[in-house]
Write an enzyme that holds these catalytic residues in place. Structure first.
Site, mmCIF file in Angstrom:
data_model
loop_
_atom_site.group_PDB
_atom_site.id
_atom_site.type_symbol
_atom_site.label_atom_id
_atom_site.label_comp_id
_atom_site.label_asym_id
_atom_site.label_seq_id
_atom_site.Cartn_x
_atom_site.Cartn_y
_atom_site.Cartn_z
ATOM 1 N N CYS A 81 1.041 -1.444 0.297
ATOM 2 C CA CYS A 81 -0.168 -0.260 -0.050
ATOM 3 C C CYS A 81 1.164 1.429 -0.412
ATOM 4 C CB CYS A 81 -0.770 -0.079 1.084
ATOM 5 S SG CYS A 81 -2.448 1.523 0.960
ATOM 6 N N CYS A 85 -1.814 4.801 6.758
ATOM 7 C CA CYS A 85 -3.035 4.033 7.747
ATOM 8 C C CYS A 85 -2.824 3.934 9.559
ATOM 9 C CB CYS A 85 -4.214 3.270 7.090
ATOM 10 S SG CYS A 85 -4.990 4.280 6.016
ATOM 11 N N CYS A 88 -4.718 0.776 9.965
ATOM 12 C CA CYS A 88 -5.189 -1.024 9.602
ATOM 13 C C CYS A 88 -4.432 -1.968 9.777
ATOM 14 C CB CYS A 88 -3.703 -0.099 8.086
ATOM 15 S SG CYS A 88 -3.627 -1.968 6.665
#
Length: 359
Positions: A81, A85, A88
């Site tokens: 990714c 975040c 996550c």
């Protein structure tokens, strides 16, 4: 002349021979019965066979004998990714991605087992081969497998209009993750990259979905940084077909504990805080709430190796790959609760042809 001793020796040898033949035939019959029926046969004295006994509950290798139909499956084919975040729960612990023909083989096995909806996720699914790998899987599922519903969850940052032009016809739903309508909040959470605006991407993709006839959806993770926000006005204006609202979830080994790549404890909110957020947005008709309780066992999740992931114990315990043992065997170890799946609204009108949207 034959003596009595020789006669006795001959008789003894013949008895031993018959006895050994009888024992051999009995053992052969036991072996054949086990191979044919798959049950356990208890050995008995001198060649006799007892009635075959089925495996007891303690002896069964699988946790459940109940057949599960994989009607809706989430395939996380990559863990990579471009966002970071903080909460996550499917992190970049490997860079592995199956060869596309193997991925297609697994998808066909799922279709043959009863799959109606496939959702592609990550990681960020558009990161691998600039979205072309994903696009070819989307096309395959809709065109070749003729699945009623094909969907994607993405952070939206890598999607180009050319992707819609090439693959939009084969996609039913595109969900974009957006946790806040405050750009600074998104950046604190980790949902951003450089100077690019996450919210600008959200609105751009919303318009592309309308132009290329793809149902638009929003996913939001409610955590300590956005729990007090009121998103009613923005969500109403965007008018997604569904607004999935998740309570921040802790998964051992992913976003908490030893060997995890995230430390999500600071993002966790209480059940009451989550309920307060839902109450604040009760006027939003498309809102679909998912608490920690609903999330843990109501999803069929496939990882990058096409192993089902059992999250019931607060961690991800993988099954064997469906490519090795088949769907029916692997799904026994998925931890999937179909009743909870239905309770959380997992089954809905998920084909864009049946949604009757006004484009």
């Amino acid at each position: 002349m034959v003596t009595s001793n020789q006669v006795g020796l001959a008789r003894m040898l013949m008895q031993m021979c018959f006895k050994n033949v009888h024992s051999f035939v009995s053992a052969l019959l036991r072996w054949i019965l086990m191979r044919v029926s798959g049950v356990l046969v208890q050995p008995t004295p001198l060649g006799r066979m007892s009635r075959p006994k089925t495996r007891t509950k303690e002896q069964k290798e699988e946790p459940s004998a109940q057949l599960t139909t994989p009607s809706s499956v989430n395939y996380h084919f990559t863990r990579q990714c471009n966002y970071e975040c903080g909460f996550c729960f499917h992190t970049a612990k490997t860079s592995f991605v199956l060869p596309i023909e193997e991925a297609k083989r697994g998808l066909r096995l799922l279709k043959e087992a009863g799959m109606e909806k496939i959702n592609f996720s990550g990681g960020e699914p558009f990161i691998h081969e600039r979205g072309n790998f994903l696009g070819e899987l989307v096309r395959y599922c809709k065109q070749d497998l003729q699945l009623p519903s094909v969907s994607i969850v993405s952070n939206g940052s890598l999607i180009k209009e050319t992707w819609f032009q090439k693959y939009g016809d084969y996609l039913d739903i595109l969900a974009v993750s957006c946790d806040s309508f405050n750009e600074d909040t998104n950046k604190v959470i980790g949902r951003g990259q450089g100077k690019k605006s996450h919210l600008d991407n959200l609105h751009k993709i919303h318009n592309w979905c309308r132009d290329y006839r793809v149902a638009f959806k929003i996913n939001s993770v409610i955590n300590t940084y956005n729990v007090d926000e009121d998103m009613t006005e923005q969500i109403t204006a965007l008018n997604p077909v569904r607004w999935k609202v998740f309570q921040c979830l802790i998964i051992e080994g992913e976003n908490a504990g030893e060997n995890s790549l995230r430390e999500a404890e600071k993002f966790v909110i209480s059940d009451q805080q989550f309920q307060d957020f839902l109450d604040r947005h009760q006027s939003v008709e498309c809102l679909v709430p998912e608490s920690n309780q609903k999330m843990r066992d109501s999803y069929l999740i496939l990882d990058e190796y096409m192993c089902f992931l059992d999250c019931r114990e607060g961690r991800k315990d993988p099954s064997k790959s469906i490519l090795d043992v088949g769907v029916e065997e692997a799904i026994k170890f998925s931890g999937f609760d179909e009743k909870m799946f239905l309770k959380r609204g997992g089954k809905y009108v998920w084909s864009k042809e049946e949604m009757k949207l006004e484009w």
